[in-house]
Motif scaffolding. Sequence first.
Motif, PDB file in Angstrom:
ATOM      1  N   VAL A  40      -1.086 -23.435  25.243  1.00 27.92           N
ATOM      2  CA  VAL A  40      -0.716 -24.158  24.020  1.00 27.92           C
ATOM      3  C   VAL A  40      -0.808 -23.219  22.824  1.00 27.92           C
ATOM      4  O   VAL A  40       0.065 -23.224  21.938  1.00 27.92           O
ATOM      5  CB  VAL A  40      -1.619 -25.393  23.832  1.00 27.92           C
TER       6      VAL A  40
ATOM      7  N   ALA B 108       2.094 -20.839  22.869  1.00 35.28           N
ATOM      8  CA  ALA B 108       3.318 -21.524  22.450  1.00 35.28           C
ATOM      9  C   ALA B 108       3.364 -21.670  20.930  1.00 35.28           C
ATOM     10  O   ALA B 108       4.420 -21.493  20.299  1.00 35.28           O
ATOM     11  CB  ALA B 108       3.406 -22.891  23.121  1.00 35.28           C
TER      12      ALA B 108
ATOM     13  N   PRO C  53       6.080 -25.013  17.703  1.00 29.01           N
ATOM     14  CA  PRO C  53       5.892 -26.216  16.871  1.00 29.01           C
ATOM     15  C   PRO C  53       6.769 -26.251  15.628  1.00 29.01           C
ATOM     16  O   PRO C  53       6.991 -27.323  15.052  1.00 29.01           O
ATOM     17  CB  PRO C  53       4.402 -26.146  16.489  1.00 29.01           C
TER      18      PRO C  53
ATOM     19  N   THR D 184       3.036 -25.307  30.764  1.00 28.95           N
ATOM     20  CA  THR D 184       2.587 -25.816  29.466  1.00 28.95           C
ATOM     21  C   THR D 184       3.481 -25.406  28.298  1.00 28.95           C
ATOM     22  O   THR D 184       3.878 -26.266  27.486  1.00 28.95           O
ATOM     23  CB  THR D 184       1.129 -25.388  29.209  1.00 28.95           C
TER      24      THR D 184
ATOM     25  N   SER E  41       5.802 -27.941  25.800  1.00 30.34           N
ATOM     26  CA  SER E  41       5.808 -27.918  24.332  1.00 30.34           C
ATOM     27  C   SER E  41       7.224 -27.766  23.791  1.00 30.34           C
ATOM     28  O   SER E  41       7.616 -28.436  22.823  1.00 30.34           O
ATOM     29  CB  SER E  41       4.930 -26.770  23.820  1.00 30.34           C
TER      30      SER E  41
ATOM     31  N   ASP F  56       9.237 -30.926  24.388  1.00 31.37           N
ATOM     32  CA  ASP F  56       8.771 -31.970  23.467  1.00 31.37           C
ATOM     33  C   ASP F  56       9.479 -31.843  22.118  1.00 31.37           C
ATOM     34  O   ASP F  56       9.848 -32.856  21.503  1.00 31.37           O
ATOM     35  CB  ASP F  56       7.260 -31.860  23.282  1.00 31.37           C
ATOM     36  N   ARG F  57       9.706 -30.619  21.667  1.00 27.69           N
ATOM     37  CA  ARG F  57      10.394 -30.403  20.399  1.00 27.69           C
ATOM     38  C   ARG F  57      11.863 -30.820  20.475  1.00 27.69           C
ATOM     39  O   ARG F  57      12.459 -31.238  19.483  1.00 27.69           O
ATOM     40  CB  ARG F  57      10.315 -28.929  19.986  1.00 27.69           C
TER      41      ARG F  57
ATOM     42  N   PRO G 295       0.903 -31.989  21.141  1.00 30.31           N
ATOM     43  CA  PRO G 295      -0.371 -31.263  21.330  1.00 30.31           C
ATOM     44  C   PRO G 295      -1.521 -32.149  21.769  1.00 30.31           C
ATOM     45  O   PRO G 295      -2.343 -31.735  22.600  1.00 30.31           O
ATOM     46  CB  PRO G 295      -0.617 -30.649  19.945  1.00 30.31           C
TER      47      PRO G 295
ATOM     48  N   LEU H 209      -1.281 -32.711  25.514  1.00 30.17           N
ATOM     49  CA  LEU H 209      -1.668 -31.519  26.270  1.00 30.17           C
ATOM     50  C   LEU H 209      -3.181 -31.308  26.215  1.00 30.17           C
ATOM     51  O   LEU H 209      -3.772 -30.808  27.182  1.00 30.17           O
ATOM     52  CB  LEU H 209      -0.926 -30.297  25.732  1.00 30.17           C
TER      53      LEU H 209
END
Length: 375
Positions: free
Chosen positions: A36, A39, A45, A185, A189, A192-193, A201, A204
């Motif tokens: 995470v 990422a 993000p 993982t 992420s 998800d975006r 987050p 996760l």
Amino acid sequence: MLDESLLDDPEALARADRRSLLRGAAEAGARVRTAVRHAAEAGIPDLKPDGRPRAVLIAGPGLAATGVAELLGTLGGPSCPVTRLTPSGVAPAAGALRWELPGWAGPVDLLLVATPDGTEPGLELLIDEAYRRGCTVAAVAPAGSPLTEAVAGAHGLFVPMASAPYEQDEPLAASAPGVLWALLTPLLSLLDRTGLVSAPPESLQKVADRLDHVAERCGPAIAAYSNPAKTLAAELAEALPVIWTEGASAGPAGRRFTAALAELAGRPALTAELPEALASHSVLLAGALAAGADPDDFFRDRVEEAQALHARVVLLRDRPIGGISAAPAARELALSHDTAISELEPEEGDELETLAELIAVTDFAAVYLALASGA
């Protein structure tokens, strides 16, 4: 033969664990947290995608990429097709594999590359082809590997794979517990975006916590009588695992367990989803693999004989769709043929958490089976 005494000797398990498999299983939660962070450092993000991709294509070597593709496809559901690009070549070595994009792939599609190696020339060629066709490219691979430059040349997104120092001494097994989460993982992420998967987050973080919880229950210091992974390993010691799954998340977990048993422990296994498994495996349970099958004299001396291989059903369950379950029929079928049955069902949680728990417990079981049988 399984050395059951080894299961309750943490020091002996550590000595037998030359591939650091137990350590990888215990550190799965930490691996998720590190991935995470990687990422986030790669800028995932902050991405603002222009809509959702038409299709997601996943490429990578062997069981690692297969597992990632299956899990992303399960979690994404029917909203977007996830296709694994299977390689061709004359050998499984990095330099011998080649991947090709389907003819329809283009600017509205997303290519994901997941590899614990990063030295595959075939993946570099695939990334170049994707760039020429206008596909968006993202990759997870070891930092500093040749794949890094290929992704940069395609103006793609590269996320360093979360790895441990001890894993750099020898090639990683594709089914090693840490590999899956290190590759999966960052891609969770990313998707998800894009809106294809719900993996913010906080979700996760819950996955990492659930993996830590499993490590506490299934670690080498926990005695076999209260350790579900050691118990399952002992139950499968002299059996052919017949893995039946129920629920959307349980299917990929069962297929990963089958792959881990083969690669890590050298054990064959069969898998099928309920309720179809009841028809496809009913003859198998009634045949020579049934526990009661013994065509010869019951009273003959068996002291010098190897123990016969019998099937044992392993039922992996997630939440059944609509509350309808084939588990009672599965138990009835197994017991009617004198076939033993083991069951695993995760604690309450969202789909990603329950999937993580099933994978983690069966990962530990495969590792214990490998270590106690000298694989």
